[in-house]
Write an enzyme that holds these catalytic residues in place. Structure first.
Site, mmCIF file in Angstrom:
data_model
loop_
_atom_site.group_PDB
_atom_site.id
_atom_site.type_symbol
_atom_site.label_atom_id
_atom_site.label_comp_id
_atom_site.label_asym_id
_atom_site.label_seq_id
_atom_site.Cartn_x
_atom_site.Cartn_y
_atom_site.Cartn_z
ATOM 1 N N CYS A 123 27.064 38.931 82.958
ATOM 2 C CA CYS A 123 26.899 37.418 82.694
ATOM 3 C C CYS A 123 25.539 37.294 83.106
ATOM 4 O O CYS A 123 24.933 35.997 82.570
ATOM 5 C CB CYS A 123 27.778 36.520 83.720
ATOM 6 N N HIS A 264 24.897 29.962 85.101
ATOM 7 C CA HIS A 264 25.882 30.577 84.412
ATOM 8 C C HIS A 264 27.316 29.824 84.647
ATOM 9 O O HIS A 264 27.493 29.288 85.498
ATOM 10 C CB HIS A 264 26.300 32.043 84.869
ATOM 11 N N ASN A 294 33.902 30.567 80.052
ATOM 12 C CA ASN A 294 32.866 31.503 80.468
ATOM 13 C C ASN A 294 32.500 32.474 79.125
ATOM 14 O O ASN A 294 33.435 33.245 78.844
ATOM 15 C CB ASN A 294 33.586 32.398 81.670
HETATM 16 N N1 ACO Z 1 47.276 29.301 86.389
HETATM 17 C C1 ACO Z 1 48.165 29.134 87.254
HETATM 18 N N2 ACO Z 1 48.101 29.799 88.642
HETATM 19 C C2 ACO Z 1 47.055 30.774 88.761
HETATM 20 C C3 ACO Z 1 46.213 31.069 87.642
HETATM 21 C C4 ACO Z 1 46.460 30.334 86.451
HETATM 22 N N3 ACO Z 1 45.728 30.417 85.332
HETATM 23 N N4 ACO Z 1 45.433 31.942 88.090
HETATM 24 C C5 ACO Z 1 45.924 32.456 89.216
HETATM 25 N N5 ACO Z 1 46.842 31.484 89.880
HETATM 26 C C6 ACO Z 1 47.476 31.494 91.044
HETATM 27 C C7 ACO Z 1 47.372 32.945 91.652
HETATM 28 O O1 ACO Z 1 48.291 33.597 91.358
HETATM 29 C C8 ACO Z 1 47.484 32.320 93.263
HETATM 30 O O2 ACO Z 1 48.838 32.167 93.611
HETATM 31 P P1 ACO Z 1 49.516 32.646 94.744
HETATM 32 O O3 ACO Z 1 48.668 32.029 95.956
HETATM 33 O O4 ACO Z 1 50.760 32.481 94.793
HETATM 34 O O5 ACO Z 1 49.017 34.186 94.989
HETATM 35 C C9 ACO Z 1 46.861 31.064 93.202
HETATM 36 O O6 ACO Z 1 46.740 30.390 91.867
HETATM 37 C C10 ACO Z 1 45.420 30.916 93.709
HETATM 38 O O7 ACO Z 1 44.897 32.036 93.279
HETATM 39 P P2 ACO Z 1 43.242 32.360 93.696
HETATM 40 O O8 ACO Z 1 42.778 33.423 93.206
HETATM 41 O O9 ACO Z 1 43.149 31.959 95.284
HETATM 42 O O10 ACO Z 1 42.576 30.915 93.093
HETATM 43 P P3 ACO Z 1 41.227 30.492 93.013
HETATM 44 O O11 ACO Z 1 41.022 29.119 93.382
HETATM 45 O O12 ACO Z 1 40.351 31.434 93.728
HETATM 46 O O13 ACO Z 1 40.733 30.697 91.450
HETATM 47 C C11 ACO Z 1 39.736 31.989 89.798
HETATM 48 C C12 ACO Z 1 41.070 31.707 90.688
HETATM 49 C C13 ACO Z 1 39.411 30.658 88.831
HETATM 50 C C14 ACO Z 1 39.742 33.128 88.952
HETATM 51 C C15 ACO Z 1 38.511 32.022 90.795
HETATM 52 O O14 ACO Z 1 38.622 32.822 91.930
HETATM 53 C C16 ACO Z 1 37.256 32.534 90.019
HETATM 54 O O15 ACO Z 1 36.345 31.401 89.518
HETATM 55 N N6 ACO Z 1 36.560 33.419 90.317
HETATM 56 C C17 ACO Z 1 35.319 34.013 89.795
HETATM 57 C C18 ACO Z 1 35.567 34.140 88.404
HETATM 58 C C19 ACO Z 1 34.199 34.508 88.099
HETATM 59 O O16 ACO Z 1 33.070 34.042 88.208
HETATM 60 N N7 ACO Z 1 34.056 35.885 87.203
HETATM 61 C C20 ACO Z 1 33.037 36.196 86.427
HETATM 62 C C21 ACO Z 1 33.473 36.944 85.548
HETATM 63 S S1 ACO Z 1 32.491 37.086 84.095
HETATM 64 C C22 ACO Z 1 31.693 38.726 83.682
HETATM 65 O O17 ACO Z 1 30.961 39.193 84.392
HETATM 66 C C23 ACO Z 1 32.544 39.157 82.623
#
Ligand code: ACO
Length: 337
Positions: A123, A264, A294
């Site tokens: 990214c 980003h 994203n």
């Molecule tokens: N829908 C419903 N529930 C979900 C979903 C979904 N799509 N995804 C995860 N959950 C659940 C999880 O299973 C978890 O449940 P549990 O507590 O029973 O285990 C709960 O929601 C909370 O999960 P978290 O991972 O703590 O959720 P968080 O608030 O951290 O949000 C997210 C998750 C959006 C992925 C966040 O962690 C994030 O944005 N991380 C960074 C991602 C990122 O920037 N990636 C870059 C990639 S780009 C590249 O370089 C290709």
């Protein structure tokens, strides 16, 4: 990494002279995803800020999108492919392992007098590519550089994994960079950083030399994006704050001096944290995460093109671009228009 790369001393005036972008027509909404995995529109919007994303058709590759964005940027710059002498494509979703996606783009825009190569910084790829273009232009080695960031993330997304499939979309952005006759303007500084110790947080584990494609790699779904979401989130907040504040501070830029922060677009909460660290008003942040999700390197490239084409930039406006991504990589570019 604690030691920062040095600030650009007496930067050569290198500026953006044209911008363009391309987004596929097909829209994948949160409601559509509700039919595919156990998720909800409410969860996705609250936790990420994403409402919908664009998905390229099966026959369209990353370079096809890159060519369309590049042609738009060339038109905007009043140039043709013949005027370009270097092409950089930032992508983590190349058409193939080789040749480079940049070479396919070179063919598509008929830039016969150029050389072309890819940059992989996930990214942060567009930020790395802008800095690389600056270095080649400042040295006088080339005159007009086309920087493209294009991603078909849908080709590497596991639509059975709710942790990742709600996040990603496809698209491409492009700019043309040249030396400009405006001392003190253009790219005035950049910071590039990475930490390979965190390489395991975010990857496509198979398909490379470590784990070539096999029936077991396919069975174990190793050709899709795998991500430690929570760890990436924590890292991203720290890295985005660090690079945003440091590039502003070391250039004597205050929040009110910044016309546009183009970050980003991985998660709205990460962007808000970076802007808050700087004390930046929300009206100065360019968001496209709600409509495109994203798009990895393409997020900042499309963001810059949208600001150039749709919002208008005046002489002297300060644009700050910041990003983080797999590697982990992170960085920023400061531009004075
Ligand atoms: N829908 C419903 N529930 C979900 C979903 C979904 N799509 N995804 C995860 N959950 C659940 C999880 O299973 C978890 O449940 P549990 O507590 O029973 O285990 C709960 O929601 C909370 O999960 P978290 O991972 O703590 O959720 P968080 O608030 O951290 O949000 C997210 C998750 C959006 C992925 C966040 O962690 C994030 O944005 N991380 C960074 C991602 C990122 O920037 N990636 C870059 C990639 S780009 C590249 O370089 C290709």
């Amino acid at each position: 990494m604690t030691k920062l790369p040095p600030k650009l001393e007496s930067p050569v005036p290198v500026g953006v002279i044209g911008a363009g972008y391309y987004l596929p027509e097909r829209i994948l909404t949160n409601k559509d995803l509700e039919q595919m995995v156990d998720t909800s529109d409410e969860w996705i919007v609250e936790r990420t800020g994403i409402h919908e994303r664009r998905i390229a058709p099966p026959e369209m590759s990353t370079s096809d999108m890159g060519v369309l964005a590049a042609k738009a940027a060339l038109r905007n710059a009043g140039l043709t492919g013949n005027d370009i002498d270097m092409i950089i494509c930032a992508t983590v979703t190349p058409d193939m392992m080789f040749p480079s996606t940049a070479c396919f783009i070179q063919r598509g825009i008929e830039a016969r007098e150029s050389f072309a190569f890819d940059i992989t910084a996930a990214c942060t790829g567009f930020i790395y590519a802008l800095a690389t273009a600056y270095a080649y232009l400042a040295s006088g080695y080339v005159h007009n550089v086309l920087v493209v960031a294009a991603e078909k993330l849908s080709a590497f997304t596991d639509y059975e994994d709710r942790n990742t499939c709600v996040l990603f979309g496809d698209g491409a952005g492009a700019v043309v960079l040249s030396k400009i006759n405006k001392p003190g303007h253009g790219i005035i500084d950049f910071i590039l950083e990475s930490d390979g110790r965190l390489a395991n947080l975010l990857q496509v584990p198979a398909g490379g030399s470590r784990t070539p494609a096999s029936t077991s790699s396919i069975g174990e779904r190793m050709h899709y994006i795998s991500m430690e979401g929570r760890e990436v989130f924590k890292f991203a907040v720290t890295a985005m704050k660090r690079t945003t504040v440091r590039i502003a501070e070391r250039n004597g830029i205050k929040a009110e001096d910044i016309r546009w922060l183009i970050p980003h677009q991985a998660n709205k909460r990460i962007i808000d944290a970076a802007a808050e660290a700087l004390g930046l008003d929300a009206s100065r942040i360019h968001f496209n995460i709600h409509k495109y999700g994203n798009m990895s390197a393409a997020s900042t490239a499309v963001g810059l093109a949208e600001v150039v084409l749709n919002n208008g930039l005046k002489d002297g406006d300060i644009v700050l671009m910041v990003a983080f991504g797999a590697g982990m990589t992170w960085g920023s570019v400061l531009i004075k228009w």
